[in-house]
Design an enzyme around this catalytic site. Structure first.
Site, PDB file in Angstrom:
ATOM      1  N   THR A  96      -7.716  90.174  10.875  1.00 62.38           N
ATOM      2  CA  THR A  96      -6.293  90.474  10.970  1.00 62.38           C
ATOM      3  C   THR A  96      -5.705  89.585  12.060  1.00 62.38           C
ATOM      4  O   THR A  96      -5.940  89.819  13.247  1.00 62.38           O
ATOM      5  CB  THR A  96      -6.067  91.960  11.316  1.00 62.38           C
ATOM      6  OG1 THR A  96      -6.680  92.772  10.314  1.00 62.38           O
ATOM      7  CG2 THR A  96      -4.582  92.280  11.397  1.00 62.38           C
ATOM      8  N   LYS A 172      -1.624  93.915   5.493  1.00 63.61           N
ATOM      9  CA  LYS A 172      -2.486  94.462   6.549  1.00 63.61           C
ATOM     10  C   LYS A 172      -1.665  94.790   7.789  1.00 63.61           C
ATOM     11  O   LYS A 172      -1.954  95.766   8.504  1.00 63.61           O
ATOM     12  CB  LYS A 172      -3.591  93.465   6.892  1.00 63.61           C
ATOM     13  CG  LYS A 172      -4.603  93.996   7.917  1.00 63.61           C
ATOM     14  CD  LYS A 172      -5.376  95.189   7.395  1.00 63.61           C
ATOM     15  CE  LYS A 172      -6.271  95.818   8.472  1.00 63.61           C
ATOM     16  NZ  LYS A 172      -7.322  94.920   8.949  1.00 63.61           N
ATOM     17  N   LYS A 244      -4.142  94.160  20.095  1.00 61.10           N
ATOM     18  CA  LYS A 244      -3.890  92.957  19.305  1.00 61.10           C
ATOM     19  C   LYS A 244      -3.077  93.273  18.054  1.00 61.10           C
ATOM     20  O   LYS A 244      -2.061  92.620  17.771  1.00 61.10           O
ATOM     21  CB  LYS A 244      -5.215  92.302  18.899  1.00 61.10           C
ATOM     22  CG  LYS A 244      -5.075  91.168  17.883  1.00 61.10           C
ATOM     23  CD  LYS A 244      -6.424  90.627  17.464  1.00 61.10           C
ATOM     24  CE  LYS A 244      -7.196  91.533  16.547  1.00 61.10           C
ATOM     25  NZ  LYS A 244      -6.714  91.497  15.143  1.00 61.10           N
TER      26      LYS A 244
END
Length: 296
Positions: A96, A172, A244
């Protein structure tokens, strides 16, 4: 037909994926940590001494890195993999990293005769080893045809969301918005139950049996209850991963000129957790941000 797969990055996800793929394909694996390569070799993966050696003649190259910067360095940095890829190879990006720059990466790979398959995944290390991952894919039909056998070996749910790289990252990103918010909300709810003097286990059982339930409450809730134990819960997904990922969500929302205040609030909890030294703990430890100590 895909017969040889290279796996670059044999970390928490890369190693079980390589092991799973070795049940069907010839797999060559490489990681900068020699001990990870040794573990892979014990599970039927051919150990490569370099990333370049791993990808030589491989039809598919599965990449499991953490950030977009690592991806760029791996592919196009000094001695980058792009120059070593077989003609017509597909690079399967499982990480990702967000949508920013994905189109440019695909174009640069095309200049080397390779194609990018954007295939971020969810599920964790155990499910990776069992071929039980959720994978969302953005790729051209030609690239997907090469990558599909690899993806099907890893996934129990494979969703093709678009025909260009970046589409997988986009979905995602939406997925991670919900996951991050749900983890943070589960931590707050259980901390509140604790503050109100409720039995934590009974509270969790009641919540997961009713309309308040979510996958993250059911999955992270028991681990959140272990967050105050010595050593905390088993680390299945690090807290700093959501630092993140929620950053990726925020970046995407700003580019789209969309306000996401709930996601922003959840991001702050994960950032505070990282600042408090919780980054390497399981992400369920976010409960300790709102309640540093057990209250009852």
């Amino acid at each position: 037909m895909t017969s040889t797969v290279a796996v670059i990055g044999l970390g928490a996800m890369g190693l079980p994926m390589a092991t799973r793929l070795a049940e069907r394909f010839e797999v060559r694996g490489f990681d900068i940590a020699a001990e990870r390569v040794a573990l892979a070799a014990e599970s039927g993966v051919t150990a490569a001494s370099s990333a370049a050696e791993a990808v030589a003649d491989a039809e598919a190259v599965l990449v499991a890195v953490r950030t977009g910067g690592q991806l760029n360095d791996l592919l196009f940095g000094e001695g980058g993999l792009a120059q070593h890829l077989a003609d017509g190879a597909v690079v399967i990006l499982t990480s990702t990293v967000g949508t920013g720059g994905i189109g440019e990466i695909a174009e640069r790979l095309a200049a080397h005769g390779a194609q990018l398959v954007d295939a971020p995944l969810s599920g964790g290390p155990v499910r990776a080893g069992e071929g039980d991952l959720l994978i969302v894919v953005g790729a051209t039909p030609d690239a997907l045809a090469i990558a599909r056998p690899v993806l099907e070996q890893l996934a129990s749910a494979l969703t093709i969301v678009g025909d260009k790289p970046g589409d997988g990252q986009a979905l995602k990103t939406v997925n991670q918005l919900l996951c991050g918010v749900h983890i943070a909300a589960a931590g707050e709810a259980l901390a509140l139950a604790d503050a109100l003097g409720l039995d934590r286990e009974k509270t969790l059982a009641a919540l997961t049996a009713g309309a308040a339930n979510s996958f993250m409450l059911g999955n992270r809730g028991p681990r959140a209850l272990q967050a105050y134990d010595e050593g905390g819960a088993e680390v299945l997904s690090r807290l700093d991963i959501f630092v993140k990922d929620m950053g990726i969500v925020g970046d995407a929302a700003r580019r789209a000129h969309l306000s996401t205040p709930v996601a922003a609030a959840a991001e702050q909890l994960f950032l505070l957790g990282e600042a408090q030294g919780l980054g390497a703990l399981d992400d369920s430890a976010v409960i300790r941000v709102v309640a540093p100590e057990r209250l009852s």
